[in-house]
Every structure is written in structure tokens, then in C-alpha cells.
Design a protein around this motif. Structure first.
Motif, PDB file in Angstrom:
ATOM      1  N   TYR A 182     -12.162   0.904  22.012  1.00 53.04           N
ATOM      2  CA  TYR A 182     -12.364  -0.016  23.125  1.00 53.04           C
ATOM      3  C   TYR A 182     -12.530  -1.441  22.622  1.00 53.04           C
ATOM      4  O   TYR A 182     -13.263  -1.686  21.666  1.00 53.04           O
ATOM      5  CB  TYR A 182     -13.603   0.423  23.917  1.00 53.04           C
ATOM      6  N   LEU A 183     -11.810  -2.392  23.237  1.00 53.72           N
ATOM      7  CA  LEU A 183     -11.803  -3.811  22.848  1.00 53.72           C
ATOM      8  C   LEU A 183     -11.241  -4.046  21.432  1.00 53.72           C
ATOM      9  O   LEU A 183     -11.616  -5.001  20.756  1.00 53.72           O
ATOM     10  CB  LEU A 183     -13.209  -4.432  22.957  1.00 53.72           C
ATOM     11  N   MET A 184     -10.336  -3.181  21.028  1.00 48.95           N
ATOM     12  CA  MET A 184      -9.706  -3.320  19.709  1.00 48.95           C
ATOM     13  C   MET A 184      -9.050  -4.693  19.542  1.00 48.95           C
ATOM     14  O   MET A 184      -9.127  -5.313  18.482  1.00 48.95           O
ATOM     15  CB  MET A 184      -8.646  -2.223  19.519  1.00 48.95           C
ATOM     16  N   ASN A 185      -8.416  -5.179  20.606  1.00 48.67           N
ATOM     17  CA  ASN A 185      -7.672  -6.436  20.510  1.00 48.67           C
ATOM     18  C   ASN A 185      -8.578  -7.647  20.246  1.00 48.67           C
ATOM     19  O   ASN A 185      -8.109  -8.694  19.818  1.00 48.67           O
ATOM     20  CB  ASN A 185      -6.856  -6.670  21.784  1.00 48.67           C
ATOM     21  N   ARG A 186      -9.880  -7.507  20.500  1.00 41.57           N
ATOM     22  CA  ARG A 186     -10.800  -8.621  20.274  1.00 41.57           C
ATOM     23  C   ARG A 186     -11.398  -8.611  18.864  1.00 41.57           C
ATOM     24  O   ARG A 186     -12.130  -9.522  18.493  1.00 41.57           O
ATOM     25  CB  ARG A 186     -11.940  -8.582  21.290  1.00 41.57           C
ATOM     26  N   GLU A 187     -11.098  -7.557  18.118  1.00 39.58           N
ATOM     27  CA  GLU A 187     -11.694  -7.408  16.785  1.00 39.58           C
ATOM     28  C   GLU A 187     -10.797  -8.049  15.725  1.00 39.58           C
ATOM     29  O   GLU A 187      -9.701  -7.567  15.454  1.00 39.58           O
ATOM     30  CB  GLU A 187     -11.920  -5.930  16.477  1.00 39.58           C
ATOM     31  N   VAL A 188     -11.255  -9.123  15.135  1.00 44.59           N
ATOM     32  CA  VAL A 188     -10.475  -9.843  14.125  1.00 44.59           C
ATOM     33  C   VAL A 188     -10.325  -8.980  12.865  1.00 44.59           C
ATOM     34  O   VAL A 188     -11.317  -8.442  12.359  1.00 44.59           O
ATOM     35  CB  VAL A 188     -11.135 -11.193  13.765  1.00 44.59           C
ATOM     36  N   GLY A 189      -9.096  -8.834  12.387  1.00 45.82           N
ATOM     37  CA  GLY A 189      -8.853  -8.124  11.121  1.00 45.82           C
ATOM     38  C   GLY A 189      -8.746  -6.624  11.232  1.00 45.82           C
ATOM     39  O   GLY A 189      -8.662  -5.928  10.217  1.00 45.82           O
ATOM     40  N   PHE A 190      -8.721  -6.083  12.473  1.00 44.58           N
ATOM     41  CA  PHE A 190      -8.676  -4.624  12.619  1.00 44.58           C
ATOM     42  C   PHE A 190      -7.408  -4.038  12.003  1.00 44.58           C
ATOM     43  O   PHE A 190      -7.462  -3.071  11.236  1.00 44.58           O
ATOM     44  CB  PHE A 190      -8.771  -4.234  14.100  1.00 44.58           C
ATOM     45  N   GLY A 191      -6.246  -4.628  12.333  1.00 47.77           N
ATOM     46  CA  GLY A 191      -4.978  -4.121  11.800  1.00 47.77           C
ATOM     47  C   GLY A 191      -4.931  -4.180  10.290  1.00 47.77           C
ATOM     48  O   GLY A 191      -4.446  -3.243   9.630  1.00 47.77           O
ATOM     49  N   ARG A 192      -5.437  -5.279   9.729  1.00 39.70           N
ATOM     50  CA  ARG A 192      -5.448  -5.422   8.259  1.00 39.70           C
ATOM     51  C   ARG A 192      -6.295  -4.329   7.618  1.00 39.70           C
ATOM     52  O   ARG A 192      -5.920  -3.750   6.590  1.00 39.70           O
ATOM     53  CB  ARG A 192      -5.987  -6.797   7.878  1.00 39.70           C
ATOM     54  N   LYS A 193      -7.430  -4.011   8.236  1.00 38.07           N
ATOM     55  CA  LYS A 193      -8.325  -2.989   7.671  1.00 38.07           C
ATOM     56  C   LYS A 193      -7.673  -1.607   7.700  1.00 38.07           C
ATOM     57  O   LYS A 193      -7.839  -0.808   6.769  1.00 38.07           O
ATOM     58  CB  LYS A 193      -9.647  -2.971   8.439  1.00 38.07           C
ATOM     59  N   VAL A 194      -6.933  -1.350   8.782  1.00 35.77           N
ATOM     60  CA  VAL A 194      -6.232  -0.055   8.864  1.00 35.77           C
ATOM     61  C   VAL A 194      -5.183   0.045   7.755  1.00 35.77           C
ATOM     62  O   VAL A 194      -5.105   1.052   7.038  1.00 35.77           O
ATOM     63  CB  VAL A 194      -5.545   0.107  10.246  1.00 35.77           C
ATOM     64  N   LEU A 195      -4.392  -1.009   7.601  1.00 35.16           N
ATOM     65  CA  LEU A 195      -3.344  -1.002   6.574  1.00 35.16           C
ATOM     66  C   LEU A 195      -3.942  -0.977   5.170  1.00 35.16           C
ATOM     67  O   LEU A 195      -3.337  -0.432   4.240  1.00 35.16           O
ATOM     68  CB  LEU A 195      -2.430  -2.214   6.739  1.00 35.16           C
ATOM     69  N   GLN A 196      -5.133  -1.535   5.012  1.00 38.65           N
ATOM     70  CA  GLN A 196      -5.802  -1.495   3.711  1.00 38.65           C
ATOM     71  C   GLN A 196      -6.146  -0.066   3.310  1.00 38.65           C
ATOM     72  O   GLN A 196      -6.038   0.319   2.139  1.00 38.65           O
ATOM     73  CB  GLN A 196      -7.081  -2.349   3.736  1.00 38.65           C
TER      74      GLN A 196
END
Length: 450
Positions: free
Chosen positions: A315-329
Motif C-alpha cells: 500500500y502506497l508503494m508509489n510514494r516510497e522513494v527508492g522502492f524499485g531500486r531496493k527490489v532490484l538490489q
């Protein structure tokens, strides 16, 4: 000036070699011939490359390798006998096959590559001698002498940019040059193979190096079809593709041409044509930088299996800065490559090939998503296939995606995902593998029925 590459099925027997000779002799512009190892003569036969793999396995186990050596040598000798000439190169071929069993096993990262490359290397020796015997002056050129110097990456060699100056010198040769495909030589003088379909890559490198006017890739089909002929009955034949279209189709399952083979020819701006050794008068499929005339919005439909999707919601994933980068990390730390990443505002899916995962890696991905990123839900879905509709002309036609989704809907094919890049060269659909054939038939009917 043309570089002409022949695949394994084109070189499997004496009768096929006869066809190859006639093709090369028929056009004096065909000055460079790149060859694969002999393929299967019939469905029950064994490819020389597969025989070399068995030979390698027996050698590293310490088993008796005499039978393997004899089978491979006899395979070349059988072609010579059928062609009806005495090949001086047979002595060298036999010796080189036997010499593989003298190479060091310990601390030899290039041993497997050395075994695999022997199929192409020895075939080139034999073919060069046969051409000369038939009155067409030809010379075998080892990749080292040709200047094909590659990176030290066993099974995944890449051409060094500095090699092209040396390769260009081949233009000065008077006779037809026969070059083995599939491998190059490292700076340290080690045999190192390209990835799968590597003879296509050699042909492309040579074509770029000698600045050829055309790179001909001879195989056992009349060019490229708009869809897999094993699924679609008598599919439409494609006359012309751009490099970008071919790259998309090759990625998504078109096995006629290895996608990496396109790169050197593309950079060298060299047109490529796929032709049939058994039907050389057929025009085949041209691969060019830009279409020469107006084309259909969709030129081809490709499908490939063995994909998985890592699906997560927060929930509210789009507001979390750096979420995509952390997943790819997480994936990078586990040495996992991803293919596609469709997103929603609270959802993210990462599509990757099944071979990238192991049960342990799957467990670790899910654990880190829940503990480090605190996702609300995470799952890994297996048994997926991707289907791609491809065409550079799609961007100038309204409703292509709508036509595709309507066709799939009418056949009750459930779409797991849809993805389209900014270039609009392709649209990707993800479906369950059991629905792939039904989906492919529905899309073919929608775009090519007329």
C-alpha cells in the motif's frame, strides 16, 4: 562482396556439401565462407558438437575416449569418402581430435570450449580443401590468423573492438577464405567460444570487419516466417525485417538467427539475408536498417516459454522513494537478471527466465521482500510464457493493441500482464504456458488472416 555463413544442417553430409559448393561457386562475390560443425544427417543421427560434448565428459571422468575419438573422425572421413576425393587434411583432423585428450584438465577454464570448437575448426579445414579440389581456390583461416581476438569469458566470448582492423586485412585475399564459426582466440591464446548460435556471431563479425556489402546466413528454411510453423500451419513468409524487429523476434523465441549475431552487422550497417541451402533461388528474408517500403503494422509474432514472475503489493508503494531500486538490489545481490518490470501504483511484477532461479534463491527473495521492504504480499508465479507482436510500423497505426487483446479475449485467453516499451516496436503479453498456443493462433488470425 559477401560473407556467407552455413549452418550445421547445410554441412551435415556429402550431398549437402555439394550444394554448399555450388552456392559459393555460383557467385564470385561470395569470398568469405563461415562454417558450423556438421549437423544431423537424419533425425536419428548425432551432431558432431553433441559427440564432442560426450567426448569431453568421458575425458574429464577419466574414461576410455577411443570410441568417441573414432566416431568423430569417422564422421569426417565418411563425408570425404562420399565426396570421392582423397583429403590430405584428414590426417590433421584426426590428430587434432586425438590431441584434445592431451589438454590439461585441472585449472583449465577453456577446456570445454576447446572441445566444442573442434567441430567447426575441422570442418573448415575439410571444406577449404574440397573447394580447391573442385577447382575453386580456397584457404582455411584459423580465427587467430583471421584476427578474431575475443574476451576471456568461456562460453560467452565477445569480440575485442581492436580486432576489426586485423579482420579487414582479409579483404586482400585472392582465394575464397573458409573460416570456422563459433569461437575466437583470447589474447592469451586460449580457444574461447561465443554463446549459443555462435557461428552466426562469427559471420556477423567477419562481415563487419571486411565491410561486406551483404551477410548471407544459409540455413534449412526459406527465410523467416511470421509465426512458428510448428504451431501455425503454413505461416506467412516475411520478405523484409529491420534489425530492431529481428532483435525483438529473436529474443522472444525466433531461433533462426541468434540475437547477438545482429550486433556487429547492425553496427557495420550491413544488410543481412536468411536463405535456404536446399532452395538457394528463394529470395529469403532481408534484414535491413530501415524498411524499403510500407509494411504491415505487425510483421511477426513470437512466443517463448519458461518465464516466472515475482509479484508484490504494498500500500502506497508509489510514494516510497527508492522502492524499485531496493527490489532490484535484492536480485543483483543474488546474481539474477530480470527481463521485464510492469508496474501499478501499489503493485510491481518482475518477469525473469526460469533458469535464473533456484528454490533457495526463491526463498531468499520472498524473505527479503517481506523483512527488508515490508511488502503486504509477495509471490512467485511459475509456468508463464511471453508472446510478442512486433513491427516498427505499429506506432503509426491506431488500435493494434486493441486488436490483439480482443482476439485473445474471444478465445478466452487470460492475460497475466501487458508491457510495451517507449519505442513501440513490440507489445508483450504474458500468459500461462498452457494457453500459449491458443493465444498465438488467435493473434496470427487477427493480424495475418487475410
Amino acid at each position: 562482396m559477401k560473407v556467407t555463413k552455413f549452418g550445421g544442417s547445410s554441412l551435415a553430409s556429402a550431398s549437402q556439401l555439394e550444394k554448399v559448393f555450388n552456392i559459393v561457386q555460383a557467385d564470385p562475390e561470395r569470398r568469405f565462407v563461415v562454417v558450423s560443425a556438421p549437423g544431423k544427417r537424419d533425425a536419428a543421427d548425432t551432431k558432431v558438437t553433441d559427440a564432442l560434448i560426450q567426448y569431453y565428459k568421458r575425458y574429464i571422468k577419466g574414461d576410455d575416449v577411443t570410441a568417441s575419438q573414432d566416431w568423430i573422425i569417422d564422421r569426417y572421413q565418411a563425408m570425404v569418402d562420399e565426396l570421392g576425393f582423397t583429403a590430405k587434411s584428414m590426417k590433421k583432423i584426426a590428430q587434432s581430435i586425438k590431441d584434445l585428450a592431451t589438454l590439461p584438465i585441472e585449472n583449465n577454464d577453456f577446456l570445454y570450449d576447446s572441445f566444442l570448437a573442434a567441430g567447426e575448426d575441422n570442418n573448415a579445414k575439410l571444406i577449404a580443401e574440397y573447394f580447391t579440389y573442385r577447382g575453386l581456390p580456397a584457404r582455411y583461416v584459423h580465427p587467430k590468423k583471421a584476427g578474431i581476438i575475443v574476451s576471456s569469458e568461456p562460453g560467452n566470448a565477445r569480440i575485442l573492438p581492436s580486432s576489426y582492423d586485423k579482420i579487414e586485412e582479409l579483404r586482400e585475399a585472392d582465394e575464397v577464405l573458409v573460416i570456422p564459426g563459433f569461437f575466437g582466440v583470447t589474447i592469451d591464446n586460449q580457444i574461447c567460444t561465443f554463446s549459443r548460435g555462435g557461428s552466426d556471431i562469427t559471420g556477423s563479425i567477419v562481415a563487419a570487419g571486411v565491410k561486406a556489402d551483404l551477410y548471407e546466413n544459409f540455413t534449412d528454411v526459406d527465410g523467416i516466417f511470421a509465426a512458428h510453423p510448428g504451431i501455425i500451419k503454413n505461416p506467412h513468409s516475411i520478405k523484409e525485417l529491420t534489425y530492431r524487429e529481428m532483435r525483438e523476434l529473436a529474443y522472444a523465441g525466433f531461433s533462426v538467427l541468434h540475437d547477438e549475431a545482429l550486433l556487429p552487422a547492425y553496427r557495420g550497417r550491413i544488410p543481412l539475408v536468411i536463405k535456404n541451402t536446399n532452395n538457394p533461388d528463394h529470395p529469403g528474408t532481408q534484414i535491413v536498417l530501415e524498411h524499403s517500403s510500407e509494411t504491415l503494422p505487425v510483421v511477426g509474432i513470437a512466443a517463448d516459454d519458461d518465464f516466472v514472475s515475482i509479484n508484490m503489493s504494498k500500500y502506497l508503494m508509489n510514494r516510497e522513494v527508492g522502492f524499485g531500486r531496493k527490489v532490484l538490489q535484492i536480485l543483483e545481490d543474488l546474481n539474477i537478471r530480470f527481463e521485464h518490470m510492469p508496474t501499478g501504483i501499489d503493485d510491481l511484477s518482475i518477469v525473469l527466465r526460469e533458469r535464473e532461479l533456484t528454490p533457495i534463491k526463491e526463498e531468499e527473495i520472498l524473505r527479503q521482500l517481506k523483512t527488508k521492504l515490508e511488502v503486504d504480499k509477495a509471490e512467485i508465479e511459475h509456468g508463464l510464457s511471453i508472446i510478442m507482436i512486433v513491427g516498427e510500423n505499429m506506432k503509426s497505426h491506431v488500435g493494434v493493441t486493441a486488436t490483439a487483446t480482443a482476439a485473445l479475449s474471444q478465445q478466452n485467453v487470460n492475460l497475466a500482464m501487458i508491457s510495451q516499451g517507449a519505442s513501440e516496436v513490440s507489445v508483450m503479453f504474458v500468459v500461462k504456458t498452457e494457453e500459449k498456443e491458443k493465444a498465438l493462433k488467435a493473434l496470427y488470425q487477427a493480424f495475418f488472416a487475410e
